[in-house]
Design an enzyme around this catalytic site. Structure first.
Site, mmCIF file in Angstrom:
data_model
loop_
_atom_site.group_PDB
_atom_site.id
_atom_site.type_symbol
_atom_site.label_atom_id
_atom_site.label_comp_id
_atom_site.label_asym_id
_atom_site.label_seq_id
_atom_site.Cartn_x
_atom_site.Cartn_y
_atom_site.Cartn_z
ATOM 1 N N GLY A 118 -82.398 117.918 69.064
ATOM 2 C CA GLY A 118 -82.465 118.919 70.124
ATOM 3 C C GLY A 118 -82.325 118.435 71.546
ATOM 4 O O GLY A 118 -82.122 119.250 72.450
ATOM 5 N N GLU B 11 -83.910 113.509 64.505
ATOM 6 C CA GLU B 11 -82.557 113.875 64.052
ATOM 7 C C GLU B 11 -81.692 114.319 65.219
ATOM 8 O O GLU B 11 -81.243 115.474 65.249
ATOM 9 C CB GLU B 11 -82.619 115.073 63.100
ATOM 10 C CG GLU B 11 -83.457 114.927 61.891
ATOM 11 C CD GLU B 11 -83.699 116.281 61.230
ATOM 12 O OE1 GLU B 11 -83.857 116.284 60.008
ATOM 13 O OE2 GLU B 11 -83.744 117.306 61.922
ATOM 14 N N PRO B 12 -81.423 113.462 66.176
ATOM 15 C CA PRO B 12 -80.579 113.886 67.296
ATOM 16 C C PRO B 12 -79.119 113.985 66.876
ATOM 17 O O PRO B 12 -78.625 113.153 66.115
ATOM 18 C CB PRO B 12 -80.776 112.760 68.319
ATOM 19 C CG PRO B 12 -81.112 111.553 67.490
ATOM 20 C CD PRO B 12 -81.819 112.052 66.258
ATOM 21 N N GLY B 13 -78.442 115.017 67.341
ATOM 22 C CA GLY B 13 -77.014 115.157 67.049
ATOM 23 C C GLY B 13 -76.239 115.139 68.350
ATOM 24 O O GLY B 13 -75.603 114.149 68.733
ATOM 25 N N ARG C 77 -67.433 126.766 71.645
ATOM 26 C CA ARG C 77 -68.718 126.900 72.353
ATOM 27 C C ARG C 77 -68.687 127.858 73.550
ATOM 28 O O ARG C 77 -69.619 128.640 73.718
ATOM 29 C CB ARG C 77 -69.265 125.527 72.737
ATOM 30 C CG ARG C 77 -69.472 124.612 71.505
ATOM 31 C CD ARG C 77 -70.309 123.390 71.791
ATOM 32 N NE ARG C 77 -71.686 123.722 72.067
ATOM 33 C CZ ARG C 77 -72.212 123.813 73.252
ATOM 34 N NH1 ARG C 77 -71.478 123.547 74.323
ATOM 35 N NH2 ARG C 77 -73.459 124.176 73.413
ATOM 36 N N TYR D 80 -71.319 130.681 72.870
ATOM 37 C CA TYR D 80 -72.614 130.532 73.567
ATOM 38 C C TYR D 80 -72.476 130.617 75.086
ATOM 39 O O TYR D 80 -73.373 130.176 75.805
ATOM 40 C CB TYR D 80 -73.264 129.175 73.261
ATOM 41 C CG TYR D 80 -73.216 128.718 71.840
ATOM 42 C CD1 TYR D 80 -74.009 129.326 70.861
ATOM 43 C CD2 TYR D 80 -72.407 127.648 71.458
ATOM 44 C CE1 TYR D 80 -73.990 128.883 69.559
ATOM 45 C CE2 TYR D 80 -72.385 127.195 70.141
ATOM 46 C CZ TYR D 80 -73.176 127.821 69.198
ATOM 47 O OH TYR D 80 -73.154 127.373 67.911
ATOM 48 N N CYS E 187 -55.372 134.208 70.781
ATOM 49 C CA CYS E 187 -55.217 135.635 71.072
ATOM 50 C C CYS E 187 -56.547 136.363 71.093
ATOM 51 O O CYS E 187 -56.855 137.153 70.200
ATOM 52 C CB CYS E 187 -54.281 136.250 70.033
ATOM 53 S SG CYS E 187 -52.652 135.583 70.219
ATOM 54 N N GLU E 188 -57.343 136.063 72.090
ATOM 55 C CA GLU E 188 -58.640 136.709 72.312
ATOM 56 C C GLU E 188 -58.869 136.642 73.801
ATOM 57 O O GLU E 188 -58.747 135.558 74.403
ATOM 58 C CB GLU E 188 -59.784 135.888 71.702
ATOM 59 C CG GLU E 188 -59.744 135.692 70.240
ATOM 60 C CD GLU E 188 -60.731 136.576 69.496
ATOM 61 O OE1 GLU E 188 -61.561 137.234 70.141
ATOM 62 O OE2 GLU E 188 -60.621 136.598 68.264
ATOM 63 N N TYR F 137 -70.202 119.402 68.358
ATOM 64 C CA TYR F 137 -69.960 120.809 68.017
ATOM 65 C C TYR F 137 -68.618 121.337 68.523
ATOM 66 O O TYR F 137 -68.486 122.524 68.811
ATOM 67 C CB TYR F 137 -71.124 121.684 68.515
ATOM 68 C CG TYR F 137 -72.476 121.234 67.967
ATOM 69 C CD1 TYR F 137 -72.748 121.332 66.614
ATOM 70 C CD2 TYR F 137 -73.453 120.680 68.796
ATOM 71 C CE1 TYR F 137 -73.965 120.899 66.093
ATOM 72 C CE2 TYR F 137 -74.676 120.249 68.287
ATOM 73 C CZ TYR F 137 -74.913 120.365 66.939
ATOM 74 O OH TYR F 137 -76.119 119.939 66.422
#
Ligand code: LLP
Length: 444
Positions: free
Chosen positions: A252, A294-296, A334, A338, A366-367, A395
């Site tokens: 996190g 558990e860092p990502g 992302r 988000y 196309c968005e 990510y």
């Protein structure tokens, strides 16, 4: 001491003698030329440096194990590097188990997480001897015990619990609040232990696991979490005489995407965590547990950048100037998902001059929502320029898609002026390689 998660750019970023951006000693314009764009670039030095920072910050604590959260970016080469730095791995799917195993990770340092692991995935985890399984729910307890018995194996498990902590991050990446799909409620732990002691005898509970969310800037969240976990360990010992020797406080730690982001350093969170562990174990009279983290994102994000080529530009009268690039939401979901923000520079003219313009970087998909960066100031962005978007290591590749039938980009590893392909660019042939036309259709 500042650590890589507190920087927007990879640690080796500089402007070279050609006036171009350079990372890991490689000119980004040359990389774009050689490997084409969009291109993910990973700086090995930055990646190793943050791994070393984690190790040394927690070396003061007698028993700890870092487990990189593979979901942030799971590839053979990055796994091999992170394993060489002494990390284990948090995996959440058969695909991640397969990849870390193939990359040569020490499987005893692998923890299998997830709230809906399948029968096949659990079998696979046992077959490759993963060190720990974090069990999330009653269904999984029974399924895992059944598989363990059928394979005549004993399995070390952690219990994923929901600590009831809310953190200030995007609601989609909060995971520790009470009404959430991950883990057992604290009030269910006794029932789980009763079952383990009577029925699920091939499962050995070694500790507790929680994860409160991602992109966290407050170190105090970890202290709150530790208080809850250690108190619970003491209660379980008192009630059942069961000594739990491990706590996994999840990942996190946040990174700096833009100037206004101020994540703490790895050193700062280590101090808070270690101090809290000593304080609470004394307060509740339990042995110091082995600490798992558990860092990502904080491990891989800053080492990664994405290179794009600028194509069309469009000035909407009396409104926004859109500058479009050859990638977007298929390689970086992302911003659309988000509202994530990013910083960027033009690799072939990184220096700010009097041609600065405020523009919006649009993805090619196309968005309308496919906007990578809103209102960024860049020196006269033009067709053919190479845009370098920072902090895309986490990510981005792992959430990439083939939307609009776009082949996924290649990834290169750079270090000491050398670049190596670690993920090949997908081809059009790859895109249809899993597709078939049923015979009946061919005849029509
Ligand atoms: N452990 C568990 C149990 C997790 O669920 C996660 C992330 C991590 C560790 C690693 O968290 P990190 O250190 O990377 O923050 N796709 C989102 C992030 C989702 C995170 C999910 N769980 C994003 O792009 O922001």
């Amino acid at each position: 001491m500042a650590t890589a998660n507190q920087f927007i750019k990879p640690l080796t970023t500089k402007i070279n003698e050609n006036g171009n951006l350079e990372i890991g000693g490689c000119d980004l314009v040359n990389l774009a030329d050689k490997y084409a764009t969009p291109l993910y670039v990973i700086d090995e030095f930055t990646l190793r440096s943050i791994c070393k920072d984690y190790k040394s910050a927690f070396a003061k604590y007698p028993k700890s194990q870092m487990m990189y959260a593979s979901k942030a970016l799971c590839s053979l080469a990055t796994t091999a590097i992170i394993a060489q730095e002494g990390f284990g791995f948090d995996v959440v799917s058969g695909g991640e188990i397969y990849t870390v195993h193939k990359a040569g990770a020490d499987m005893s340092k692998v923890l299998f997480n997830g709230h809906n692991k399948s029968y096949d995935e659990l079998c696979m985890a046992l077959d490759v001897n993963v060190g720990r399984i974090s069990v999330d729910n009653f269904f999984e307890l029974s399924l895992l015990d059944e598989i363990a018995k059928s394979k005549n194996k004993n399995v070390n498990i952690l219990l994923r619990i929901t600590p009831g902590i809310e953190c200030h991050t995007h609601e989609y990446i909060q995971t520790g609040h009470l009404d959430c799909k991950f883990g057992f409620d604290l009030t269910q732990i006794d029932e789980v232990i009763d079952l383990l002691l009577t029925e699920y005898t091939n499962l050995h509970l070694v500790g507790l696991h929680a994860h409160v969310g991602s992109q966290i800037f407050e170190s105090s969240i970890y202290a709150d979490e530790i208080e809850i976990l250690i108190k619970e360990i003491s209660r379980v010992d008192e009630k059942f005489g069961l000594k739990l020797s491990e706590i996994n406080i999840g990942g996190g730690l946040g990174v700096k995407y833009v100037d206004t982001d101020c994540p703490p350093s790895v050193v700062e969170i280590a101090e808070v965590i270690i101090q809290k562990l000593y304080e609470t174990t004394e307060k509740y009279g339990v042995e110091l547990p082995t600490l798992i983290l558990e860092p990502g994102r904080s491990i891989i994000s800053t080492s990664g950048v994405t290179l794009y080529t600028i194509g069309s530009s469009k000035q909407v009268p009396r409104a926004t100037k859109y500058v479009s690039v050859d990638g977007g939401m298929a390689d970086n979901l992302r911003p659309a998902m988000y509202q994530a923000e990013y910083c960027a520079q033009i690799a072939n003219k990184p220096e700010i001059d009097d041609t600065l313009q405020k523009v919006t970087i649009a993805g090619k998909f196309c968005e309308s929502g496919d906007i990578l960066i809103k209102n960024i100031e860049l020196p006269n962005p033009e067709e053919g320029d190479i845009l370098c978007v920072y902090n895309t290591g986490a990510y981005n590749y792992s959430m990439a898609s083939n939307y609009n039938k776009a082949p996924r980009p290649a990834m290169v590893l750079v270090n000491n002026s050398q670049s190596d392909i670690i993920v090949n660019r997908e081809t059009y042939e790859d895109l249809i390689s899993h597709e078939t036309i049923p015979n009946g259709l061919k005849e029509q």
